[in-house]
Write an enzyme that holds these catalytic residues in place. Structure first.
Site, PDB file in Angstrom:
ATOM      1  N   ASP A  38      -8.795  41.218 -46.328  1.00 45.93           N
ATOM      2  CA  ASP A  38      -8.199  41.651 -47.726  1.00 45.93           C
ATOM      3  C   ASP A  38      -6.674  42.185 -47.224  1.00 45.93           C
ATOM      4  O   ASP A  38      -6.636  42.474 -45.959  1.00 45.93           O
ATOM      5  CB  ASP A  38      -9.021  42.692 -48.077  1.00 45.93           C
ATOM      6  N   ASP A 242     -11.356  46.929 -48.185  1.00 50.10           N
ATOM      7  CA  ASP A 242     -11.469  48.468 -48.386  1.00 50.10           C
ATOM      8  C   ASP A 242     -11.650  48.695 -49.797  1.00 50.10           C
ATOM      9  O   ASP A 242     -12.072  49.772 -50.113  1.00 50.10           O
ATOM     10  CB  ASP A 242     -10.081  49.030 -48.051  1.00 50.10           C
TER      11      ASP A 242
HETATM   12  P1  ADP Z   1      -5.432  43.266 -54.239  1.00 48.36           P
HETATM   13  O1  ADP Z   1      -6.361  42.243 -53.920  1.00 48.36           O
HETATM   14  O2  ADP Z   1      -4.201  42.913 -53.221  1.00 48.36           O
HETATM   15  O3  ADP Z   1      -6.050  44.803 -53.902  1.00 48.36           O
HETATM   16  P2  ADP Z   1      -5.615  43.619 -57.135  1.00 48.36           P
HETATM   17  O4  ADP Z   1      -6.689  42.383 -57.583  1.00 48.36           O
HETATM   18  O5  ADP Z   1      -6.302  44.993 -57.378  1.00 48.36           O
HETATM   19  O6  ADP Z   1      -4.865  43.142 -55.594  1.00 48.36           O
HETATM   20  O7  ADP Z   1      -4.346  43.398 -58.183  1.00 48.36           O
HETATM   21  C1  ADP Z   1      -3.685  42.013 -58.298  1.00 48.36           C
HETATM   22  C2  ADP Z   1      -2.396  42.216 -58.753  1.00 48.36           C
HETATM   23  O8  ADP Z   1      -2.550  42.650 -60.183  1.00 48.36           O
HETATM   24  C3  ADP Z   1      -1.459  43.142 -58.242  1.00 48.36           C
HETATM   25  O9  ADP Z   1      -0.736  42.563 -56.903  1.00 48.36           O
HETATM   26  C4  ADP Z   1      -0.322  43.385 -59.189  1.00 48.36           C
HETATM   27  O10 ADP Z   1       0.384  42.432 -59.495  1.00 48.36           O
HETATM   28  C5  ADP Z   1      -1.352  43.304 -60.520  1.00 48.36           C
HETATM   29  N1  ADP Z   1      -1.906  44.975 -61.087  1.00 48.36           N
HETATM   30  C6  ADP Z   1      -3.309  45.340 -60.830  1.00 48.36           C
HETATM   31  N2  ADP Z   1      -3.326  46.459 -61.217  1.00 48.36           N
HETATM   32  C7  ADP Z   1      -2.294  46.887 -61.510  1.00 48.36           C
HETATM   33  C8  ADP Z   1      -1.692  48.127 -62.158  1.00 48.36           C
HETATM   34  N3  ADP Z   1      -2.283  49.398 -62.348  1.00 48.36           N
HETATM   35  N4  ADP Z   1      -0.239  48.072 -62.421  1.00 48.36           N
HETATM   36  C9  ADP Z   1       0.414  47.038 -61.916  1.00 48.36           C
HETATM   37  N5  ADP Z   1       0.020  45.906 -61.656  1.00 48.36           N
HETATM   38  C10 ADP Z   1      -1.366  45.833 -61.283  1.00 48.36           C
HETATM   39 MG    MG Z   2      -7.605  46.332 -50.637  1.00 52.59          MG
END
Ligand code: ADP
Ligand code: MG
Length: 297
Positions: A38, A242
């Site tokens: 990840d 994580d």
């Molecule tokens: P990762 O797999 O990197 O943990 P997520 O699936 O949680 O990523 O989120 C993907 C994308 O969605 C983020 O990179 C962001 O662009 C957008 N995003 C998600 N949650 C938020 C939030 N609370 N505020 C702003 N953007 C968000």
């Molecule tokens: Mg992560």
């Protein structure tokens, strides 16, 4: 390996902060030839900070961040925390009272939406804007591309479906990340990165860390799908993650490895927990398993 050897192996693991949940987990680990990482919080530190803001209206910075913080304070996402932290600094206030947010919705993998001062605020990525028919001005596109090229994540803010600003958040690589990938390579183990973040940022981070295969804009079930695809193509997969959004993939993998500092749900879903949250321990775990299972045959 004898049961005694397995017990010794898990014991050695435990003494080094590598919690192996049973003999099968230890055994599966020595066959691993693909490691899926990840991005956020696993390869990167996971404590993003706001590094840049571009306003597209005559709104002032403080006012802009007040609205954004009012919406994001309801979210548990690391990006939301980064934004709220930054807004607090701008106010020079550790416990500010933000404007009230109504009808808050968190849209997994996309962002958040709320009504603040009777205006609809959207904070998130391009998909969030597309899904709400918000047009992206050229200035916003440029800022996003700039951020992504620097391995930062660009976040778009709209008020009543009009883009008012873009902010850039940086989450640097963990110091050990590059070395871990290069050691895995020398062990003939392929590394793959999966993330919910956008393709531009994901590719920049992957280049920095030395990973060639990237899956971006992946929802949690798509992370698990990717693991299954790799398995179907002959990979014995270790998934390292994580977050809550990694747990389906941790379960799908031959070996799920959770970062100890991660969420309880990821820790529960994993076969191995890296208690010290050190990325190097992915290698230590594989070494330990190889020593337990390969030598004795
Ligand atoms: P990762 O797999 O990197 O943990 P997520 O699936 O949680 O990523 O989120 C993907 C994308 O969605 C983020 O990179 C962001 O662009 C957008 N995003 C998600 N949650 C938020 C939030 N609370 N505020 C702003 N953007 C968000
Ligand atoms: Mg992560």
């Amino acid at each position: 390996a004898t049961p005694t050897a397995v017990m010794v192996g898990t014991g050695v693991g435990a003494s080094q902060g590598i919690l192996i949940k049973g003999g099968q987990a230890l055994e599966n680990t020595h066959k691993v030839n693909c490691v899926v990482f990840d991005k956020t919080g696993t390869l990167t530190i996971g404590k993003p900070v706001v590094v840049n803001t571009k306003l597209l209206t005559n709104m002032v910075l403080r006012e802009f961040y007040e609205l954004v913080a009012a919406a994001e304070v309801n979210s548990e996402h690391p990006l939301a925390k980064a934004i709220v932290e930054y807004a607090k600094k701008l106010r020079d206030d550790e416990n500010p009272i933000w404007p009230e947010a109504r009808d808050f919705v968190s849209i997994a993998g996309h962002g958040v939406k709320a009504m603040v001062r009777n205006k609809e605020i959207l904070v998130g990525n391009k998909s969030l804007m597309e899904d709400h028919n918000v047009a992206l001005p050229i200035d916003a596109e440029e800022m996003l591309a700039e951020a992504e090229a620097m391995a930062q994540t660009g976040i778009i803010v709209s008020i009543n479906r009009e883009v008012v600003g873009v902010l850039a958040v940086s989450d640097p690589l963990k110091p050990a990340a590059q070395e871990v990938i290069s050691i895995l390579k020398s062990m003939k183990i392929r590394s793959i990165m999966v993330t919910g973040d956008n393709w531009g940022t994901a590719n920049s981070i992957a280049r920095e860390v030395g990973i060639e295969t990237v899956i971006a804009e992946a929802k949690p079930d798509q992370k698990a799908e990717k693991v299954k695809d790799l398995q179907a193509s002959g990979c014995r997969v270790a998934m390292v993650g994580d977050g809550i959004n990694d747990s389906p993939a941790l379960v799908a993998a031959d070996v799920g490895m959770a970062i100890g500092a991660g969420t309880d749900i990821a820790i529960e879903a994993a076969d191995i927990v890296l208690m010290k949250s050190n990325l190097e321990d992915v290698i230590t775990a594989i070494d330990l398993s190889r020593k337990t299972f390969s030598r004795i045959r």
